[in-house]
Scaffold this active site. Structure first.
Site: not given
Length: 509
Positions: A112-117, A181, A234
């Site tokens: 669940c990668a966006a925005p890529g941090g 995430d 979070c």
């Protein structure tokens, strides 16, 4: 604080009891700000010598490359940000990747990668070896995801736009490490983003737990025996945290919690918050193991609210796959010029999706155009295999399963496009290069007028002697423009004029 839902406050008071007043006081404290250095480009000593900002930062205790900075520093406006030397990231969000134990050579999925941090953080730990497959199911978010990967100079990433179930047939038990995430109710972000508090009822805890359960189910199928899965949110909600992990362990006895021994300020998980029936079914030992997961509380440390669990899948102990083969012979049909009309049309459509717009197919072989460009303009190892989707060329880092039935945003390092018999290098190619890998380069310091003008897209006038030109190369051609020796993008040099080739979406307004 007026935007915080009363239902949430009542729930937190019931959970925290004596800690509740301290927790509530954190909403009145100033926010903290963080950035994470990019080890693919620079280390801490180099950065602190290079940037005056390095004197005013403090390390984030749980993140190897993480630093707190002062709000008035505005690092996102500095040319070093545009060179990808660091990524601006909330400090608590740096923890999950640190727990993933990524090593060079691993195959890693950021589901669940966006925005890529977190993808860029993983890439820094891979050090260019192995592969990171970065996926997000929201098409509009994959644009920012791909850009952040490219800004960081990552060469060994593939970017996909799929729902998790679609990935399982291609990647069953394929990954050494998986990061989930998970989308969540966002309770830990209320202090940072008032919009999260306003939408809390809409993004209900109940709705989120269903999504998280499904995501974990698919992630578990893609993890190799002996591999690690890190689940993070979070939010403070036990339903989305300890209870979600308890439910997962009930369905998957082949997994166990690996205890995290965090630095000071990070708190253990709360097994006493899970449902009593689930606790009985799990058994005392497994229930107690949930204390080995971790919580980050904003009233106990400098960061926002987070939760993380490290899960180990039973089987042989994993080891880094340091020598992964390039594409199998069956994959090499993608580079063949004489592809069937039907497949070529399909790849053209995929290329259009990857670029977010139209894409023409060159009559020439795009791979040959790339090879010719690389020989004339670059100093790269030419043994790496390349593939093309329509006229767009990519260099994948390792052997991947077939991506034919998946929505592909980037199947590898996006190096450029063949157009009317010539090859146009991409911004991603520039950002992934070291200065010495281009036959022509020029560098100015971060405070120079030239750098400011370049970032605004202006044409510059330079003398050949100002450039570094490889022996035997002519002055005319593509020039890698750098700030303090780190690439920013391309220029094209002709007769004293450096035409600005910085992509419009990368310019500083």
């Amino acid at each position: 604080m007026g935007n915080i839902p009363a239902k949430f406050l009542a729930k937190m008071k019931n959970l925290l009891q004596a800690e509740y007043d301290n927790f509530m006081s954190s909403y009145e404290w100033p926010r903290v700000y963080g950035l994470r250095l990019n080890p693919l480009k620079i280390d801490a000593d180099q950065w602190k010598q290079l940037s005056p900002m390095g004197e005013n930062v403090r390390p984030v205790p749980w993140a190897t490359e993480g630093y707190y900075y002062k709000e008035d520093e505005r690092p996102g406006k500095h040319p070093h940000y545009h060179a990808g030397l660091y990524y601006i990231q909330e400090p608590s969000a740096m923890l999950p990747v640190e727990l993933l134990d990524v090593r060079p050579g691993h195959r890693v999925l950021d589901l669940c990668a966006a925005p890529g941090g977190k993808t860029t953080q993983i890439a820094g730990k891979l050090k260019g070896e192995g592969v990171i497959v970065s996926n997000d199911n929201a098409a509009e978010r994959t644009k920012a995801l791909a850009k952040n990967i490219e800004l960081s100079g990552v060469r060994n990433a593939a970017v996909l736009n799929e729902e998790p179930p679609a990935l399982v047939p291609a990647f069953r038990e394929w990954f050494d490490r998986i990061l989930v995430d998970a989308p969540c109710s966002g309770e830990g972000m209320f202090r940072k983003d008032e919009g999260m508090a306003a939408s809390w009822e809409k993004h209900s805890v109940e709705r989120c737990t269903i999504m998280q359960r499904d995501i974990l189910e698919n992630a578990s199928a893609m993890l190799a025996p002996g591999g690690l899965l890190v689940y993070s949110t979070c939010t403070f909600s036990p339903e989305e945290n300890e209870s979600q992990i308890a439910d997962f362990l009930l369905r998957h006895p082949e997994f166990r919690v690996e205890e995290v021994r965090p630095p000071g300020g990070i708190s253990p998980g709360r097994p006493e918050w899970i449902d009593a029936a689930a606790s009985r079914e799990l058994g005392a030992d497994t229930t107690a193991s949930l204390a080995g997961t971790v919580r980050l509380w904003p009233h106990l440390l400098e960061g926002e609210g987070h939760y993380a669990a490290v899960l180990r899948k039973s089987g042989e102990t994993d080891s880094p796959r340091a020598s992964l083969a390039i594409y199998e012979e069956t994959q090499k049909e993608i580079v063949t010029p004489a592809v069937k009309r039907k497949k070529d049309k399909k790849r053209t459509e995929e290329a259009r999706h990857a670029r977010g717009g139209k894409s023409a197919v060159s009559e020439d072989d795009p791979i040959s155009a790339w090879r010719k460009f690389a020989a004339e303009e670059l100093q790269l190892d030419e043994s790496a295999e390349a593939i093309h989707y329509g006229s767009i060329v990519y260099v994948p880092s390792v052997q991947l399963p077939s991506l034919d039935r998946l929505r592909v945003v980037r199947p590898g390092w996006y190096v450029g496009e063949a157009k009317k018999g010539r090859f146009v290098p991409s911004q991603a190619l520039a950002m992934g290069l070291k200065r010495a890998e281009s036959k022509r380069s020029i560098s100015w310091n971060a405070e120079s007028e030239e750098i400011q003008r370049y970032l605004k897209g202006e044409t510059l006038f330079v003398r050949p002697e100002e450039m570094d030109i490889a022996q035997g190369a002519a002055a005319k051609g593509y020039v890698l423009v750098c700030v303090d020796g780190y690439p920013l993008g391309w220029g094209k040099y002709v007769d004293g004029m450096l035409k600005n080739e910085l992509s419009s979406g990368w310019r500083q307004i």
